[in-house]
Design a protein around this motif. Structure first.
Motif, PDB file in Angstrom:
ATOM      1  N   UNK A   1       0.850  -1.189   0.000  1.00  0.00           N
ATOM      2  CA  UNK A   1       0.000   0.000   0.000  1.00  0.00           C
ATOM      3  C   UNK A   1       0.890   1.245   0.000  1.00  0.00           C
ATOM      4  N   UNK A   2       0.567   2.200  -0.876  1.00  0.00           N
ATOM      5  CA  UNK A   2       1.369   3.401  -1.014  1.00  0.00           C
ATOM      6  C   UNK A   2       0.521   4.643  -0.779  1.00  0.00           C
ATOM      7  N   UNK A   3       1.224   5.674  -0.367  1.00  0.00           N
ATOM      8  CA  UNK A   3       0.576   6.982  -0.234  1.00  0.00           C
ATOM      9  C   UNK A   3       1.568   8.032  -0.699  1.00  0.00           C
TER      10      UNK A   3
ATOM     11  N   UNK B   1       2.917  10.248  -4.583  1.00  0.00           N
ATOM     12  CA  UNK B   1       3.207   9.992  -5.990  1.00  0.00           C
ATOM     13  C   UNK B   1       4.438   9.115  -6.187  1.00  0.00           C
ATOM     14  N   UNK B   2       5.451   9.276  -5.347  1.00  0.00           N
ATOM     15  CA  UNK B   2       6.694   8.534  -5.538  1.00  0.00           C
ATOM     16  C   UNK B   2       6.968   7.543  -4.415  1.00  0.00           C
ATOM     17  N   UNK B   3       5.944   7.195  -3.672  1.00  0.00           N
ATOM     18  CA  UNK B   3       6.133   6.262  -2.565  1.00  0.00           C
ATOM     19  C   UNK B   3       6.576   4.886  -3.045  1.00  0.00           C
ATOM     20  N   UNK B   4       6.217   4.544  -4.296  1.00  0.00           N
ATOM     21  CA  UNK B   4       6.590   3.238  -4.841  1.00  0.00           C
ATOM     22  C   UNK B   4       7.797   3.321  -5.781  1.00  0.00           C
ATOM     23  N   UNK B   5       8.575   4.377  -5.658  1.00  0.00           N
ATOM     24  CA  UNK B   5       9.723   4.564  -6.538  1.00  0.00           C
ATOM     25  C   UNK B   5      10.697   3.399  -6.443  1.00  0.00           C
ATOM     26  N   UNK B   6      10.908   2.863  -5.231  1.00  0.00           N
ATOM     27  CA  UNK B   6      11.874   1.789  -5.019  1.00  0.00           C
ATOM     28  C   UNK B   6      11.212   0.411  -5.000  1.00  0.00           C
ATOM     29  N   UNK B   7       9.941   0.345  -5.311  1.00  0.00           N
ATOM     30  CA  UNK B   7       9.214  -0.924  -5.254  1.00  0.00           C
ATOM     31  C   UNK B   7       9.749  -1.914  -6.291  1.00  0.00           C
ATOM     32  N   UNK B   8       9.873  -3.183  -5.881  1.00  0.00           N
ATOM     33  CA  UNK B   8      10.304  -4.218  -6.816  1.00  0.00           C
ATOM     34  C   UNK B   8       9.127  -4.986  -7.407  1.00  0.00           C
TER      35      UNK B   8
END
Length: 311
Positions: free
Chosen positions: A142-144, A146-153
Motif C-alpha cells: 500500500x502506497x501513499x 506519488x513517488x512512494x513506490x519509486x523503489x518498489x520491486x
C-alpha cells in the motif's frame, strides 16, 4: 600488539578495494570485498590530523558502486589534499565510482594492465513481480504519495518516475564529470572523449590524460615521498586504518581508531555448486550481487555494468 612508533615520518597507505558502498565496508558474501564511505572517510581524516603523516597514497581496485559514497570519499580525499600530497595508485581497476575516487588525487599511477574509466551512470531497478508469480509468492503493498513506490520491486517506473530517474542520472553524470575536471582540467583536453561510459587500458588512459604515470604501488609511494621531501629509508609506510589488536577488542576501543582483522562471511560447503567456480568467478558473482543490492537501495549508481578480465 601494535608495533611501537619508530619516530620517523610516515606515508599513510589507504586501501579502497571492492564495491563502493555507503556506511561501513567489509568482506562480501562470496569472498569479495567492499569499501565503505564511512571507513574511508575515517581513515582519511586520521591521516589529515596526524602531524607525523606527511603524504597519503590511496590504492584503488574497484569497479565502482554507490554514487553518494563516491562523492563522500572524493570530498574527504580533497580535504586531505589541501594539507598534504595525495597520490593515487590504481591496481587492476578504477572504473566508474572507482575512478571518481581516483580523480581526487594530485597524481595518478596505474598498473600496466589496469582498466580505467567508465565515467558514466547506471540507473534503473529490478522488477520481480513475474518471478514472485512463478514461485507462487503473493505480495500486497500500500502506497501513499506519488513517488512512494519509486523503489518498489513489484512494479516498473511510470512515466513521471522515469523522468525523475533520468534527471537524477543526468545530474549525477554532470557532477561526476565536473569532479574529474576539477583536478584534471589541464590534463584531459575533452571530457567527452573519455567519458560516456568508455573504458581504457592504462596506457590509453595515460595518453588521454586520465592517468599521469604507469607504475605500481612502490612507484606511488616513492613519488609521495618526493612530494613530501622525504628521503629513501627515512620514512615508514603506515596502513590506515590499522588492524585492531586483541587489547583493542577487549577494551572496546572505538572502530574509528582501527578495524577488525576479520569479518563475517558465508562459508561455501563441500556440496555447493559455487565451489566448482574459480575464486575470480565467485568474486565477480559477489560484485554483481552487490550491484543488485545497490540498485534496490538507490536507483542511480556509478558502476561498471559488466565484468572485464584481462588475460
Amino acid at each position: 600488539k601494535r608495533p611501537e612508533p619508530s619516530g620517523k615520518p610516515a606515508i599513510a597507505l589507504i586501501y579502497a578495494e571492492g564495491t563502493i558502498t555507503d556506511g561501513e565496508g567489509g568482506e562480501g558474501l562470496l569472498g569479495g570485498s567492499s569499501v565503505g564511505s564511512a571507513g574511508m572517510r575515517r581513515a582519511l581524516r586520521a591521516a589529515a590530523k596526524d602531524d607525523n603523516v606527511k603524504a597519503v597514497v590511496i590504492r584503488i581496485d574497484s569497479p565502482g558502486g554507490s554514487a553518494l559514497a563516491s562523492e563522500v570519499m572524493w570530498q574527504a580525499a580533497r580535504h586531505v589534499a589541501e594539507k598534504k600530497p595525495v597520490i593515487v595508485s590504481i591496481g587492476s581497476m578504477a572504473a566508474s565510482g572507482g575512478y571518481y575516487l581516483a580523480s581526487a588525487g594530485d597524481h595518478i599511477f596505474a598498473d600496466p594492465s589496469a582498466i580505467v574509466g567508465s565515467i558514466g551512470v547506471v540507473g534503473g531497478k529490478f522488477v520481480l513481480k513475474d518471478l514472485y508469480d512463478k514461485i507462487g509468492l503473493t505480495t500486497e503493498t500500500f502506497y501513499r504519495g506519488k513517488n512512494a513506490d519509486l523503489f518498489s520491486d513489484s512494479k516498473p517506473f511510470d512515466d513521471r518516475q522515469r523522468r525523475l530517474i533520468t534527471n537524477w542520472m543526468r545530474n549525477t553524470y554532470e557532477q561526476f564529470t565536473s569532479r574529474v575536471m576539477h583536478t584534471r582540467k589541464d590534463k584531459i583536453k575533452d571530457i567527452d572523449q573519455v567519458a560516456r561510459g568508455r573504458i581504457f587500458l592504462a596506457r590509453q588512459a595515460k595518453e588521454l590524460g586520465m592517468v599521469d604515470e604507469i607504475g605500481g604501488i612502490e612507484a606511488a609511494l616513492t613519488h609521495a615521498a618526493g612530494k613530501a621531501s622525504l628521503q629513501k629509508g627515512g620514512y615508514d609506510v603506515q596502513v590506515l586504518p590499522a588492524p585492531r589488536t586483541l587489547g583493542d577488542m577487549l577494551l572496546g576501543t572505538a572502530m574509528s581508531q582501527a578495524e577488525l582483522p576479520f569479518n563475517a562471511t558465508v562459508k561455501i560447503g563441500e556440496d555447493s555448486i559455487l565451489r566448482t567456480l574459480s575464486p575470480r568467478a565467485r568474486q565477480s558473482i559477489g560484485q554483481q550481487l552487490d550491484f543488485l543490492q545497490l540498485l534496490q537501495d538507490r536507483p542511480v549508481v556509478l558502476v561498471t555494468p559488466y565484468v572485464l578480465t584481462v588475460r
